[in-house]
Design an enzyme around this catalytic site. Structure first.
Site, PDB file in Angstrom:
ATOM      1  CD  GLU A 144      26.153   8.066  15.978  1.00  0.00           C
ATOM      2  OE1 GLU A 144      26.175   8.922  16.886  1.00  0.00           O
ATOM      3  OE2 GLU A 144      27.145   7.780  15.303  1.00  0.00           O
ATOM      4  CD  GLU A 194      27.375  10.046  11.475  1.00  0.00           C
ATOM      5  OE1 GLU A 194      28.341  10.101  12.284  1.00  0.00           O
ATOM      6  OE2 GLU A 194      26.242  10.482  11.735  1.00  0.00           O
TER       7      GLU A 194
END
EC number: 3.2.1.23
Length: 595
Positions: free
Chosen positions: A157, A239
């Site tokens: 991320e 995710e």
């Protein structure tokens, strides 16, 4: 030679392949739970498992590496392969994962001026040395070497943190230079700024997204981004959030099972996915992270149940069966099985065998370190736990003033071994008044590190360093001559602890309570902490984690692997609560919030 390729689809040995994966984090489970949890993944019809590798656990002190017990990822990978599953590994310097400091080792904080997760020469040097140790262990498990690893992540991320392509390229180069031959990938939110900043699509590194709903909209964003860069790659969510984490003092976050199942079904129709998480786990010891807020950060709880399809304690939930059902609806050819369900046992209550006062025994259970002025934890080689500062002053027989400056996170003050005050958040730095009738006055300051921020702009904030940093002032003066006691609650410290005193009539300082527990049959169990204040609990030298009366959880989960026929429990209580028994129950205990 076996082969895994990323073209218009994933291809496994030349055949199209859909990744159906679930996150199972080896370091949040006892190793005797790995096999059954992997079975429960296969029982869904899924074919792949995903895990992070937390740098801070594997290199707790610079140059010292650990891989035993819960951290034996090689044994875990062997089991994954034995069970016929594939593997996605995320060996990134930063993992987030609601993990203290995002999984980076706190000793990095001892390097003034270092910036984390950017093209900082010193930071990259530390990452490089960790990778020198790590990747020789990972390489044999690559799919290209006959192992289970399909691909590895470069950074996590990153588009939600910075825009530093040179840093990203350096991390990728480190991996390739050390022999990584499987595909590399990144995972980010699917808004354009995150994708532009967090990916290396221009370097042919695969792009995935992180989200937990609105699969069509999110994958449309991914597809459009890829097409703008001339790529026609498969769509994947690394995710797919099936739950969420919880924080002290807040309600447990829950998600409706059927809502999740329909969102999962939509994602599986579109592309590949990794359920985050398949099974919840536990933030054993002090590894839980903290959510960043402008004025008051929010520490996360010991349970990492995450409201996942399989609970922290190994029980498949309604979510599990709903996901299993929709998987069968889409892919009836996949083999599914009944999951394994763990059972917990209630053992009853056990009386206190003895106690010890922290302020009496601190010099016996840990090294006494002396500095002119209080040092933060990291400066004396401590990553987590509590730190006790001690000094004494001449009594001038008037009202005295005391304050601790730039102190993180929660602070107890004691005068001649009696509790004066507790400060936290807004109160820290406020001046306190005290007096005594002894010729010299003993000052003790106990500071608890409640977890470092794991995500966002505060990764580089001064508050990431724990303990006293600004100094302790007495009567408007910075006082010299402070003893430091590092309270790590590790096996070494706990082995030196002797609890031989009875329970005090009046509690005025932090107390260790010892319990001896004999078990005739060993199974999972839970400690009922609903009558306790705040502290942590160990069993047989292993720190299970924190409890706090704020809730929402009022239990600590004990996997059976930590138990034996004769067990020693140590409860460390800081809130002057008298504890007279240890209750082992067969289910988790929660606090009703908002009352």
């Amino acid at each position: 030679m076996t082969n895994f390729e990323i073209r218009d689809e994933f291809y496994l040995d030349g055949k199209p392949f859909k990744i159906l994966s679930g996150a199972i984090q080896y370091f949040r489970l006892h190793p005797n739970q790995w096999r059954e949890t992997l079975h429960n993944l296969k029982a869904l019809g899924y074919n792949t498992v995903e895990t992070y590798i937390p740098w801070s656990l594997h290199e707790p002190q610079e140059g010292q590496f650990v891989t035993d017990g819960l951290l034996d990822f090689e044994a875990y990978f062997d089991l994954v392969q034995e069970m016929g599953l594939h593997l996605i590994v995320r060996p990134t310097p930063y993992i987030c994962a609601e993990f203290d400091f995002g999984g980076m080792p706190p000793w990095l904080l001892n390097y003034p001026g270092m910036r984390f997760r950017v093209n900082d020469v010193l930071f990259l040097e530390k990452v490089s040395r960790f990778y020198d140790w790590l990747f020789p262990k990972l390489l044999p498990y690559q799919f290209t070497e006959g192992g289970p690893i399909l691909m590895m992540q470069v950074e996590n991320e990153y588009g939600s943190y910075a825009e530093d392509k040179e840093y990203m390229r350096n991390i990728a180069k480190m991996m390739r230079d050390r022999g990584v031959s499987v595909p590399l990938f990144t995972s980010d939110g699917t808004w354009i700024e995150a994708l532009e900043s967090g990916t290396l699509i221009e370097d042919d590194i695969f792009v995935t997204g992180n989200f937990g709903s609105q699969a069509k909209e999110n994958t449309d964003n991914l597809r459009a981004f890829m097409e703008r860069h001339g790529k026609k790659w498969p769509l994947m969510c690394t995710e797919f959030w099936d739950g969420w984490f919880s924080r002290w003092g807040e309600e447990i976050v829950r998600r409706d099972a059927e809502d999740l199942a329909q969102d999962v079904k939509e994602m599986m129709q579109i592309g590949s996915m990794n359920l985050f998480l398949l099974r919840g786990g536990t933030n054993f010891g002090f590894i839980s992270g903290c959510s960043a807020r402008k004025t008051r950060d929010l520490p996360q709880i010991t349970s990492y149940d995450f409201d996942a399809p399989v609970t922290e304690w190994g029980v498949p939930t309604e979510k599990y069966y709903a996901v299993q059902r929709v998987t069968h609806e889409l892919f009836p050819e996949l083999e599914q099985m009944d999951p394994i369900i763990r059972n917990a046992r209630a053992y009853g209550s056990f009386p206190v065998e003895g106690t010890a006062d922290l302020l009496d025994v601190a010099p016996q259970i840990t090294e006494e370190i002396v500095h002119d002025y209080p040092q933060p934890m990291e400066r004396i080689g401590q990553n987590h736990g509590y730190i006790l500062y001690r000094s004494d002053i001449k009594n001038q027989y008037h009202e005295e003033r005391l304050k601790a400056l730039e102190t993180h996170d929660r602070c107890h003050f004691y005068i001649n071994q009696e509790h004066l005050a507790t400060q936290y958040r807004e109160e820290l730095g406020d001046e306190m008044l005290f007096s005594a009738d002894t010729e010299r006055i003993q000052i003790d300051v106990l500071v608890e590190n409640m977890g470092r921020v794991n995500y966002g702009y505060k990764l580089n904030a001064p508050s990431q360093s724990k303990g006293v940093k600004g100094g302790i002032m007495i009567n408007h003066q910075f006082r010299k001559g402070w003893k430091h006691y590092s309270l790590k609650f590790d096996e070494t410290m706990l082995s030196k602890l002797e609890c031989t005193n009875p329970v005090p009539d009046k509690i005025v300082s932090p107390i260790f309570y010892k319990f001896n527990v004999k078990l005739d049959e060993i199974a999972d169990t839970f400690i009922d902490c609903s009558q306790y204040g705040k502290g942590c609990i160990s069993v047989n030298g292993f720190n299970l984690g924190r409890y706090w009366s704020q809730g929402p959880i009022q239990y600590l989960y004990i996997p059976s692997g930590f138990l034996k026929e004769e067990n020693e429990f140590i409860v460390f209580e800081t809130e002057n609560v008298k504890i007279e028994e240890l209750s082992l129950v067969d289910q988790p205990v929660f606090k009703e919030m908002g009352l």
